[in-house]
Motif scaffolding. Structure first.
Motif, PDB file in Angstrom:
ATOM      1  N   ASN A  52       0.851  -1.371  -0.215  1.00  0.00           N
ATOM      2  CA  ASN A  52       0.081   0.145  -0.044  1.00  0.00           C
ATOM      3  C   ASN A  52       0.848   1.065  -0.038  1.00  0.00           C
ATOM      4  OD1 ASN A  52      -2.402   1.305  -0.161  1.00  0.00           O
ATOM      5  ND2 ASN A  52      -2.777   1.564   2.341  1.00  0.00           N
ATOM      6  N   ILE A  53       1.629   1.269  -1.067  1.00  0.00           N
ATOM      7  CA  ILE A  53       2.527   2.705  -1.336  1.00  0.00           C
ATOM      8  C   ILE A  53       2.281   3.348  -2.381  1.00  0.00           C
ATOM      9  CG2 ILE A  53       4.518   1.632   0.220  1.00  0.00           C
ATOM     10  CD1 ILE A  53       5.893   0.997  -2.248  1.00  0.00           C
ATOM     11  N   ASN A  54       2.507   4.566  -2.414  1.00  0.00           N
ATOM     12  CA  ASN A  54       2.316   5.444  -3.526  1.00  0.00           C
ATOM     13  C   ASN A  54       3.548   5.560  -4.615  1.00  0.00           C
ATOM     14  OD1 ASN A  54       4.109   7.293  -2.502  1.00  0.00           O
ATOM     15  ND2 ASN A  54       2.420   8.556  -1.601  1.00  0.00           N
ATOM     16  N   ASN A  55       3.252   6.261  -5.618  1.00  0.00           N
ATOM     17  CA  ASN A  55       4.319   6.458  -6.601  1.00  0.00           C
ATOM     18  C   ASN A  55       5.458   7.165  -5.884  1.00  0.00           C
ATOM     19  OD1 ASN A  55       3.143   5.363  -8.744  1.00  0.00           O
ATOM     20  ND2 ASN A  55       2.057   7.241  -9.342  1.00  0.00           N
ATOM     21  N   THR A  56       5.552   7.960  -5.194  1.00  0.00           N
ATOM     22  CA  THR A  56       6.821   8.839  -4.670  1.00  0.00           C
ATOM     23  C   THR A  56       7.658   7.591  -3.751  1.00  0.00           C
ATOM     24  OG1 THR A  56       5.384  10.923  -4.838  1.00  0.00           O
ATOM     25  CG2 THR A  56       7.433  10.628  -3.243  1.00  0.00           C
ATOM     26  N   GLN A  57       6.676   7.074  -3.006  1.00  0.00           N
ATOM     27  CA  GLN A  57       7.339   6.071  -2.102  1.00  0.00           C
ATOM     28  C   GLN A  57       8.043   4.858  -2.936  1.00  0.00           C
ATOM     29  OE1 GLN A  57       3.787   5.217   0.417  1.00  0.00           O
ATOM     30  NE2 GLN A  57       4.996   5.607   2.265  1.00  0.00           N
ATOM     31  N   SER A  58       7.218   4.570  -3.947  1.00  0.00           N
ATOM     32  CA  SER A  58       7.871   3.629  -4.890  1.00  0.00           C
ATOM     33  C   SER A  58       9.242   3.971  -5.368  1.00  0.00           C
ATOM     34  CB  SER A  58       6.961   3.277  -5.939  1.00  0.00           C
ATOM     35  OG  SER A  58       5.742   2.576  -5.334  1.00  0.00           O
ATOM     36  N   GLY A  59       9.093   5.270  -5.715  1.00  0.00           N
ATOM     37  CA  GLY A  59      10.692   5.924  -6.381  1.00  0.00           C
ATOM     38  C   GLY A  59      11.632   5.810  -5.427  1.00  0.00           C
ATOM     39  N   MET A  60      11.193   5.953  -4.223  1.00  0.00           N
ATOM     40  CA  MET A  60      12.386   5.832  -3.071  1.00  0.00           C
ATOM     41  C   MET A  60      13.119   4.522  -3.140  1.00  0.00           C
ATOM     42  SD  MET A  60      10.667   8.024  -0.107  1.00  0.00           S
ATOM     43  CE  MET A  60      11.852   7.617   1.314  1.00  0.00           C
ATOM     44  N   LEU A  61      12.366   3.445  -3.580  1.00  0.00           N
ATOM     45  CA  LEU A  61      12.933   2.240  -3.477  1.00  0.00           C
ATOM     46  C   LEU A  61      14.139   2.289  -4.351  1.00  0.00           C
ATOM     47  CD1 LEU A  61       9.777  -0.325  -3.724  1.00  0.00           C
ATOM     48  CD2 LEU A  61      11.366   0.363  -1.717  1.00  0.00           C
ATOM     49  N   GLY A  62      13.921   3.067  -5.644  1.00  0.00           N
ATOM     50  CA  GLY A  62      15.163   3.093  -6.469  1.00  0.00           C
ATOM     51  C   GLY A  62      16.224   4.142  -6.064  1.00  0.00           C
ATOM     52  N   THR A  63      15.626   5.134  -5.261  1.00  0.00           N
ATOM     53  CA  THR A  63      16.443   6.156  -5.006  1.00  0.00           C
ATOM     54  C   THR A  63      17.347   5.908  -3.556  1.00  0.00           C
ATOM     55  OG1 THR A  63      14.849   7.995  -5.604  1.00  0.00           O
ATOM     56  CG2 THR A  63      16.529   8.599  -3.814  1.00  0.00           C
ATOM     57  N   VAL A  64      17.063   5.314  -2.700  1.00  0.00           N
ATOM     58  CA  VAL A  64      18.005   4.821  -1.620  1.00  0.00           C
ATOM     59  C   VAL A  64      18.683   3.999  -1.994  1.00  0.00           C
ATOM     60  CG1 VAL A  64      16.472   2.759  -0.766  1.00  0.00           C
ATOM     61  CG2 VAL A  64      17.569   4.154   0.808  1.00  0.00           C
ATOM     62  N   PHE A  65      18.553   2.830  -2.828  1.00  0.00           N
ATOM     63  CA  PHE A  65      19.729   2.023  -3.384  1.00  0.00           C
ATOM     64  C   PHE A  65      20.715   2.753  -4.001  1.00  0.00           C
ATOM     65  CE2 PHE A  65      20.995   0.208  -7.575  1.00  0.00           C
ATOM     66  CZ  PHE A  65      21.901  -0.450  -7.068  1.00  0.00           C
ATOM     67  N   ILE A  66      20.241   3.957  -4.938  1.00  0.00           N
ATOM     68  CA  ILE A  66      21.256   4.627  -5.612  1.00  0.00           C
ATOM     69  C   ILE A  66      22.237   5.593  -4.792  1.00  0.00           C
ATOM     70  CG2 ILE A  66      21.688   6.321  -7.318  1.00  0.00           C
ATOM     71  CD1 ILE A  66      21.300   3.488  -8.395  1.00  0.00           C
ATOM     72  N   ILE A  67      21.558   6.033  -3.920  1.00  0.00           N
ATOM     73  CA  ILE A  67      22.198   7.019  -2.937  1.00  0.00           C
ATOM     74  C   ILE A  67      23.259   6.254  -1.875  1.00  0.00           C
ATOM     75  CG2 ILE A  67      21.807   8.484  -0.563  1.00  0.00           C
ATOM     76  CD1 ILE A  67      19.058   9.034  -1.786  1.00  0.00           C
ATOM     77  N   VAL A  68      23.003   5.180  -1.553  1.00  0.00           N
ATOM     78  CA  VAL A  68      23.912   4.243  -0.870  1.00  0.00           C
ATOM     79  C   VAL A  68      25.107   3.896  -1.769  1.00  0.00           C
ATOM     80  CG1 VAL A  68      24.171   2.239   0.487  1.00  0.00           C
ATOM     81  CG2 VAL A  68      22.225   3.430   1.074  1.00  0.00           C
ATOM     82  N   LEU A  69      24.753   3.397  -2.772  1.00  0.00           N
ATOM     83  CA  LEU A  69      25.825   3.123  -3.793  1.00  0.00           C
ATOM     84  C   LEU A  69      26.691   4.218  -4.196  1.00  0.00           C
ATOM     85  CD1 LEU A  69      26.927   1.146  -6.094  1.00  0.00           C
ATOM     86  CD2 LEU A  69      25.185   2.209  -7.604  1.00  0.00           C
ATOM     87  N   MET A  70      26.211   5.280  -4.283  1.00  0.00           N
ATOM     88  CA  MET A  70      27.049   6.495  -4.728  1.00  0.00           C
ATOM     89  C   MET A  70      27.967   6.778  -3.660  1.00  0.00           C
ATOM     90  SD  MET A  70      24.328   9.663  -5.199  1.00  0.00           S
ATOM     91  CE  MET A  70      23.927  10.486  -3.412  1.00  0.00           C
TER      92      MET A  70
END
Length: 420
Positions: A52-70
């Motif tokens: 039960n998550i929205n588009n912005t939260q869903s985008g965060m699944l991609g963003t947090v991975f990239i933030i930690v990676l970078m």
């Protein structure tokens, strides 16, 4: 002080011993790398419904991975210039594979977010050092083609992630998709320990094999205009491609009425074919153009992005699904021409003793201003306007990236003497 490497007449002309084995293992690991990244994109509609998550939260699944990676990549690069790189590769793939499996156990948005963060830590120990290993296994005349072979894993791995994620999510559950994605990396982690560890600068002549103090290397990199122009173009491209890769399957489901499995399979198939053809073509043409003129491959990459931008815009304005996928395929072919030339340009314009850190810094930049923010921003635009509008706007960074790479090609020619 000029710290851009010159071409030496004493450079080796044949690959190192067991270079083929190392390249094969590194490429398989890279394939699993991108498979694990994009399973979440194909499974996203099921994850959204279940958690039960929205588009912005869903985008965060991609963003947090990239933030930690970078954030972790410069450290991985720093270690890659100083410790055995095969150990970093093996440890990295082991960590992110375990984290991918753990993603399938997540029962909440926060738990899934934490698992995605650990995948970023594992990949940071690998992404910065693999290109530098390849540059020390193969001579400069073969480097673009070998790096292109390595980066073939991106479209193939992404396609496998889309296909596997969509099929398993529909047939079983999104949890099973993550379990399946994490298994191959455990085997590859063991195989990585048996790769050769090449000497740094071994393929760039005896003068390139000297160690370099970190402060000296950092100072030289700061003034390396060719590196920064190439990184700028790479960053703009990564912003757009990262956002497109994350949201395109959802666009096909929500806007075009396709099922998750159909969207994952078809988008994955188009990505695999276009990406494979583009990467192979880019590697072959890049080496050929570089032999004629320094920076020729990089210039070709810039032209490819200039042509890809209008294709991305047009694709979502076509009524036919077949036409949409066809034009997206053309755009991906033009974008994937970059894979070998752009990374070869980075390793070739930096001193061998500082390549892993330079690659780590490049990873930081392309993600900090690239796909670390694009999934969330595109999700936000989609919430405010529409997903179609968000993807249309996403074509602009590709256009600007093409301009930056063409400028980078000119700077590269000025920095690196002609190889003859």
């Amino acid at each position: 002080m000029n710290l851009t490497p010159a071409v030496s007449a004493a450079e080796p002309t044949t690959p190192a011993v067991r270079a083929g084995y190392a390249l094969f293992i590194l490429t398989l690991i890279n394939l699993v790398n991108y498979l694990d990244r994009y399973i979440v994109a194909a499974a996203l509609p099921s994850i959204q419904a279940d958690l039960n998550i929205n588009n912005t939260q869903s985008g965060m699944l991609g963003t947090v991975f990239i933030i930690v990676l970078m954030l972790a990549s410069p450290l991985g690069g720093y270690l890659g210039d100083r410790v055995p790189r095969k150990m970093l590769v093996a440890g990295g793939v082991l960590m992110w594979s375990l984290a991918t499996g753990a993603s399938g156990l997540a029962a909440s948005f926060v738990a899934l977010l934490v698992a995605r963060a650990f995948i970023g830590i594992g990949e940071a120990g690998y992404g910065a050092v693999a290109p530098s290993m390849i540059s020390d296994l193969y001579p400069r005349s073969m480097r673009t083609r070998m790096l292109a072979f390595f980066y073939i894993a991106i479209p193939v791995g992404a396609a496998a992630g889309y296909g596997l994620g969509g099929f398993l999510s529909k047939t079983y559950s999104w949890h099973v998709a993550f379990f399946a994605g994490g298994a191959p990396g455990l085997i590859l982690a063991i195989m990585a320990f048996f790769m050769p560890e090449p000497q740094r600068g071994a393929m760039d002549g005896p003068d390139a094999q000297t160690k370099m103090p970190f402060s000296v290397g950092l100072s030289g990199l700061a003034g390396n205009k060719a590196f920064w122009a190439t990184t700028a173009g790479y960053t703009l491209m990564t912003f757009s491609v990262g956002g497109l890769a994350f949201w395109m399957p959802s666009y096909m489901v929500k806007t075009r009425g396709m099922t998750e499995s159909e969207a994952g399979f078809l988008f994955g198939a188009v990505t695999a074919v276009a990406g494979l053809l583009g990467t192979v073509s880019g590697g072959w043409l890049g080496d050929k153009l570089d032999r004629k003129r320094e920076g020729g491959g990089l210039g070709m990459s810039g032209l490819g992005l200039l042509l890809a931008a209008p294709c991305m815009f047009i694709a979502v304005n076509l009524e036919s699904q077949v036409a949409t996928f066809a034009v997206i395929g053309v755009a991906q072919f033009l974008i994937f021409l970059n894979s070998g030339p752009i990374n070869a340009a980075i390793v070739n314009c930096v001193q061998p003793a500082f390549r892993a850190f330079a690659m780590g810094l490049n990873v930081l930049c392309i993600h900090l201003l690239g796909d670390a923010i694009s999934p969330t921003l595109i999700g936000k635009i989609a919430d405010v306007a529409s997903l179609t509008t968000a993807i249309e706007v996403n074509a602009v960074p590709v256009l600007l990236g093409g301009v930056a790479l063409i400028i980078g090609a000119k700077l590269f020619r000025e920095a690196v003497p002609q190889q003859r």
